[in-house]
Write a protein that holds these residues in place. Sequence first.
Motif, short mmCIF file in Angstrom:
data_model
loop_
_atom_site.label_atom_id
_atom_site.label_comp_id
_atom_site.label_asym_id
_atom_site.label_seq_id
_atom_site.Cartn_x
_atom_site.Cartn_y
_atom_site.Cartn_z
N LEU A 1 -7.47 8.78 -3.14
CA LEU A 1 -6.38 7.92 -3.21
C LEU A 1 -6.01 7.08 -1.88
O LEU A 1 -6.40 7.48 -0.74
N PRO A 2 -5.65 5.88 -2.07
CA PRO A 2 -5.32 4.92 -0.78
C PRO A 2 -3.99 5.15 -0.26
O PRO A 2 -3.47 4.20 0.29
N ILE A 3 -3.60 6.49 0.04
CA ILE A 3 -2.34 6.70 0.56
C ILE A 3 -2.58 7.15 1.97
O ILE A 3 -3.40 7.79 2.28
N GLU A 4 -1.87 5.96 2.93
CA GLU A 4 -1.66 6.34 4.16
C GLU A 4 -1.04 7.69 4.65
O GLU A 4 0.39 7.63 4.32
N LEU A 5 -1.55 8.52 5.27
CA LEU A 5 -0.52 9.78 5.57
C LEU A 5 -0.25 9.72 7.00
O LEU A 5 -1.40 9.72 7.86
N VAL A 6 0.86 9.86 7.43
CA VAL A 6 1.24 9.69 8.71
C VAL A 6 2.30 10.97 8.99
O VAL A 6 2.98 11.45 8.16
N ILE A 7 1.79 11.68 9.95
CA ILE A 7 2.59 12.99 10.39
C ILE A 7 3.07 12.84 11.74
O ILE A 7 2.56 12.47 12.53
N LYS B 1 0.75 -1.13 0.13
CA LYS B 1 0.04 -0.07 -0.06
C LYS B 1 0.86 1.23 0.03
O LYS B 1 1.76 1.08 0.65
N PRO B 2 0.42 2.36 -0.61
CA PRO B 2 1.12 3.50 -0.59
C PRO B 2 0.90 4.32 0.71
O PRO B 2 0.03 4.23 1.33
N GLY B 3 2.27 4.80 1.15
CA GLY B 3 2.22 5.71 2.27
C GLY B 3 3.03 6.98 2.09
O GLY B 3 4.15 6.91 1.28
N ILE B 4 2.64 7.97 2.92
CA ILE B 4 3.62 9.36 2.96
C ILE B 4 3.90 9.30 4.66
O ILE B 4 2.92 9.60 5.21
N LEU B 5 4.97 9.72 4.78
CA LEU B 5 5.41 10.22 6.22
C LEU B 5 5.80 11.30 6.17
O LEU B 5 7.03 11.61 5.38
N LEU B 6 5.19 12.27 6.63
CA LEU B 6 5.65 13.91 6.80
C LEU B 6 6.15 14.15 8.19
O LEU B 6 5.59 13.98 9.17
N LEU B 7 7.41 14.68 7.99
CA LEU B 7 8.04 15.16 9.43
C LEU B 7 7.92 16.68 9.29
O LEU B 7 8.58 17.31 8.61
N ILE B 8 7.72 17.27 10.48
CA ILE B 8 7.26 18.64 10.90
C ILE B 8 8.44 19.20 11.56
O ILE B 8 8.74 18.48 12.64
N ARG B 9 9.13 20.00 11.09
CA ARG B 9 10.27 20.53 11.83
C ARG B 9 10.25 21.90 11.89
O ARG B 9 10.86 22.79 12.78
N LYS B 10 9.11 22.84 11.30
CA LYS B 10 8.97 24.14 11.41
C LYS B 10 7.45 24.50 11.54
O LYS B 10 6.65 23.42 11.25
N ASP B 11 7.41 25.56 12.27
CA ASP B 11 5.71 26.02 12.45
C ASP B 11 4.98 26.06 10.97
O ASP B 11 3.59 26.30 11.19
N ASN B 12 5.58 26.34 9.85
CA ASN B 12 4.70 26.73 8.63
C ASN B 12 4.29 25.57 7.89
O ASN B 12 4.25 25.77 6.78
N SER B 13 4.23 24.39 8.40
CA SER B 13 3.90 23.06 7.58
C SER B 13 2.42 22.91 7.45
O SER B 13 2.17 22.16 6.62
#
Length: 87
Positions: free
Chosen positions: A73-79, A45-57
Amino acid sequence: YVLQDSSRVDCLTETHAFEVDWADGMKVYEAIGQSLYYASQTGKKPGILLLIRKDNSEKHIRKIKEVISAFNLPIELVIIDLTTNNN
């Protein structure tokens, strides 16, 4: 994980092929296509892992969520928020 065409999946799990990116730049939009491609090549399955390092994300995260939702879209989004250690 290296694919047959030398592309590199950032994080391959039992169920998902994740693209990992910082949530504060324009590259986050490429993550959609990359995750779908990696999934097509691995059978995961597709997935996106987004890493927050700034306040403007927030604006980038909102846009990614809108595209995933608009096209169903069947994308799992992990923040993961590295500024507060909350996810």
